[in-house]
Motif scaffolding. Sequence first.
Motif, PDB file in Angstrom:
ATOM      1  N   PHE A 191       1.214  -1.239  -0.047  1.00 30.45           N
ATOM      2  CA  PHE A 191      -0.048   0.081  -0.538  1.00 30.45           C
ATOM      3  C   PHE A 191       1.017   1.430   0.094  1.00 30.45           C
ATOM      4  N   VAL A 192       2.015   1.392   1.036  1.00 36.75           N
ATOM      5  CA  VAL A 192       2.642   2.427   1.068  1.00 36.75           C
ATOM      6  C   VAL A 192       3.036   2.573  -0.992  1.00 36.75           C
ATOM      7  N   ALA A 193       3.902   1.797  -0.605  1.00 33.88           N
ATOM      8  CA  ALA A 193       4.808   1.523  -2.061  1.00 33.88           C
ATOM      9  C   ALA A 193       3.480   2.495  -3.257  1.00 33.88           C
ATOM     10  N   SER A 194       2.661   1.310  -3.326  1.00 36.30           N
ATOM     11  CA  SER A 194       1.401   2.343  -4.353  1.00 36.30           C
ATOM     12  C   SER A 194       1.224   3.435  -4.189  1.00 36.30           C
ATOM     13  N   LEU A 195       0.929   4.159  -2.979  1.00 38.23           N
ATOM     14  CA  LEU A 195       0.848   5.130  -2.324  1.00 38.23           C
ATOM     15  C   LEU A 195       2.067   6.435  -3.138  1.00 38.23           C
ATOM     16  N   LEU A 196       3.572   6.173  -3.044  1.00 43.00           N
ATOM     17  CA  LEU A 196       3.900   6.630  -3.456  1.00 43.00           C
ATOM     18  C   LEU A 196       4.286   6.554  -5.170  1.00 43.00           C
ATOM     19  N   ILE A 197       3.706   5.608  -5.967  1.00 45.05           N
ATOM     20  CA  ILE A 197       3.461   5.679  -7.077  1.00 45.05           C
ATOM     21  C   ILE A 197       2.642   6.495  -7.816  1.00 45.05           C
ATOM     22  N   PHE A 198       1.832   6.154  -6.739  1.00 48.03           N
ATOM     23  CA  PHE A 198       0.326   7.063  -7.201  1.00 48.03           C
ATOM     24  C   PHE A 198       0.835   8.260  -6.970  1.00 48.03           C
ATOM     25  N   THR A 199       1.239   8.810  -6.386  1.00 48.45           N
ATOM     26  CA  THR A 199       2.114  10.166  -5.721  1.00 48.45           C
ATOM     27  C   THR A 199       2.729  10.652  -7.223  1.00 48.45           C
ATOM     28  N   ALA A 200       3.778  10.449  -7.453  1.00 52.63           N
ATOM     29  CA  ALA A 200       4.873   9.633  -8.326  1.00 52.63           C
ATOM     30  C   ALA A 200       3.974  10.104  -9.637  1.00 52.63           C
ATOM     31  N   SER A 201       2.308   9.757  -9.636  1.00 55.51           N
ATOM     32  CA  SER A 201       2.391   9.493 -11.860  1.00 55.51           C
ATOM     33  C   SER A 201       1.556  10.824 -11.431  1.00 55.51           C
ATOM     34  N   ALA A 202       1.281  11.816 -10.294  1.00 59.96           N
ATOM     35  CA  ALA A 202       0.526  12.837 -10.079  1.00 59.96           C
ATOM     36  C   ALA A 202       1.241  14.278 -10.161  1.00 59.96           C
ATOM     37  N   TRP A 203       2.555  14.007 -10.480  1.00 54.24           N
ATOM     38  CA  TRP A 203       3.767  15.072 -11.281  1.00 54.24           C
ATOM     39  C   TRP A 203       3.032  15.818 -12.090  1.00 54.24           C
ATOM     40  N   THR A 204       2.451  17.123 -12.592  1.00 52.72           N
ATOM     41  CA  THR A 204       2.510  17.693 -13.568  1.00 52.72           C
ATOM     42  C   THR A 204       3.321  17.348 -14.679  1.00 52.72           C
ATOM     43  N   GLU A 205       3.989  16.777 -14.624  1.00 54.83           N
ATOM     44  CA  GLU A 205       4.686  16.221 -15.681  1.00 54.83           C
ATOM     45  C   GLU A 205       5.249  15.061 -16.031  1.00 54.83           C
ATOM     46  N   ALA A 206       4.230  14.088 -15.291  1.00 52.99           N
ATOM     47  CA  ALA A 206       4.610  12.839 -15.384  1.00 52.99           C
ATOM     48  C   ALA A 206       4.153  12.372 -16.874  1.00 52.99           C
ATOM     49  N   SER A 207       2.755  13.546 -17.285  1.00 49.95           N
ATOM     50  CA  SER A 207       2.122  12.311 -18.655  1.00 49.95           C
ATOM     51  C   SER A 207       3.064  12.922 -20.109  1.00 49.95           C
ATOM     52  N   ARG A 208       4.052  14.064 -19.482  1.00 51.33           N
ATOM     53  CA  ARG A 208       4.827  14.245 -20.532  1.00 51.33           C
ATOM     54  C   ARG A 208       6.354  12.605 -20.586  1.00 51.33           C
ATOM     55  N   TYR A 209       6.274  12.525 -19.616  1.00 50.96           N
ATOM     56  CA  TYR A 209       6.917  10.687 -19.712  1.00 50.96           C
ATOM     57  C   TYR A 209       5.959   9.253 -19.464  1.00 50.96           C
ATOM     58  N   ASN A 210       5.250   9.626 -19.483  1.00 50.16           N
ATOM     59  CA  ASN A 210       4.452   8.424 -20.127  1.00 50.16           C
ATOM     60  C   ASN A 210       4.454   7.966 -18.549  1.00 50.16           C
TER      61      ASN A 210
END
Length: 472
Positions: free
Chosen positions: A115-134
Motif C-alpha cells: 500500500f505504501v509503495a502504491s501510494l508513492l507510485i500514485f503520488t509520482a504519477s500525479a506530478w504535473t510533468e508525469a504525462s510528458r514522460y508517460n
Amino acid sequence: MSDTTQVLPGKARAHVAEARPARWGVFANEDWWSVWIGLLVIVVAWALFANGSSLNWLAVAPAKWKTLGDAWQGFVGHWANYLALFAALALLFGTGLAVLGQSLSRFLPAFLILFVASLLIFTASAWTEASRYNLEAPLLALGIGLIVSNTVRLPEWFQSGLRVEFYIKVGIVLLGATLPLTLLFWAGPVAVGQATIVSLATFFTIFLAGKALGLDKRFAAVLGVGGAVCGVSAAIASGGAVRAKREDTSVAITLVVVWAIVMIFVLPFASRALGLSTAVAGAWIGTSEFADAAGVAAAQAYGDAARNAGGAIAGAPDAAVQAFTLMKVVGRDIWIGIWAFVLAWVATTRWNTSEGGVQAKADAREIWARFPKFVFGFVIASALVTWIASHYSLADYRKIVTPDLVAPISTLRTWAFTLCFLSIGLTTRLRSLTATGWRPLLAFTAGVVVNVVIGYVLSVHVFANYWNGLGG
C-alpha cells in the motif's frame, strides 16, 4: 497442494486457492470474494449518496503537484484519509483471505508495504510533468515492480500480499459501476462474436504448433487456452481440466505473463502510431492481450495518453478501458468455462486418463466451477448504477451522480489496479523464461502473432463502427 505452490511462480500462487475444491459455496474462492467486496463498496457508496453524502473522504488519491513540497503538503493534509483507506482495504481483502485459510500475520505486513509503495507510485504519477514522460501509475508500478523482483530477492512471507488476481477482479467489479448496462448489452454481442473468432483461431494455432513441435497434447492444450482466453486463470483452469503436469502449467503461466507485459508497451505504442481511436485501440488490446491486469494497464495508458494529447488521439479517454473491458471480460473471459468443459470432455473420452489414471469428469458442474464469477459482479454493478442513473437526466447525472457516486468508486478502482500492477511486477521473474525451452516459446509466439493480427483486422476494420460508436 503445497507441492503445487512450490512449482508455480509467485503470481500463480495467488491462484492456487481458487483451484481447491469449493467448501463454502459463494465464499469458496477469490473469485466470489471479489464479487462481494466490489459490490459491498458500491452499495456503501450508494447508501451514502442516497443520504446526501459520499465516499469521497475514504476514496482519497494524490492531487496534482509541481514541487516535492506540494506533494508532501498534500499527504500531510490527508494522512487520516490514507490511514482509513488502508484500514478499509486491509479489512476487506484480509477478511476474504482469512476465510480462505490464508495467514493474516503474513498478509497484513506485506499489504502495508504494498500500500505504501502504491501510494508513492500514485503520488509520482500525479506530478504535473508525469504525462510528458508517460509515467502513468499502472506502467510506473509495473516497471518498478519488475526492477525490484529481478534485482532483489524478496522474502517468502511478502508473497502473501501479492494477490494479483484478487486485486484485479475487485477492480473489474468496481469498473462495472462506471459502465451503463445498456452499453454492455449493446456492445456485448459484438465482443462475444469477436472473442469467439480470436479464441478459436489462437487456441488451434498454439495447439497444432505445439503438437507439430513434439509437445505433449495436454501441455499444448494448456498453452493454447492460456493464449486464447485470459492468461493465468485460463492456464490453471485448463491444466486442471486435462490433468496436465504441474510444471507444464507453470511454463504456460510464465509465457503468458512475459508476453502480457510485452504487449502492455507494444499495443499502446502501435495504436498511437497507427492513429487508432481510443475505443478501437481498447478493443484491439482486449482482443490481443493475455491477462486482464496487463490489458487494463495498456488500455488505461492509452486512455491517459488521449487525455493528455490535446485532441491528437480521437475518442473519449475512458472509451479505451470501456472497450477493453467489454472485449476481454464480457467476450473472452467467459471462454474459460467453455474451454475447461470441452477439454475435460476430450481428455476423458479421447485422451483417456491422466498420469495418475484418474478419469476427468465432463459435466455442467465443470463449466460452473471454472466460470469467472467476478463477471457476475461486473454485470450487477453495471445494472445497479444503470438503475440509479435512470432517475436522472444526463446533465444531472454528470453534475450530481458522477462526482458523488461514480468518481469515488473510480478512485478505489484505480487503487485496486495499482496494487495489482505492482504485484505483477513483483512476482515476475524474467529469467525464468530461459527454463521453458524454445519449443513452448515458439508455439506460444505463433499464437501471439495470430492473436494480434486477427485482433487488429476485427477491431480496426470489421467491427470499427461498433467500437467507435462506443467511444463517441
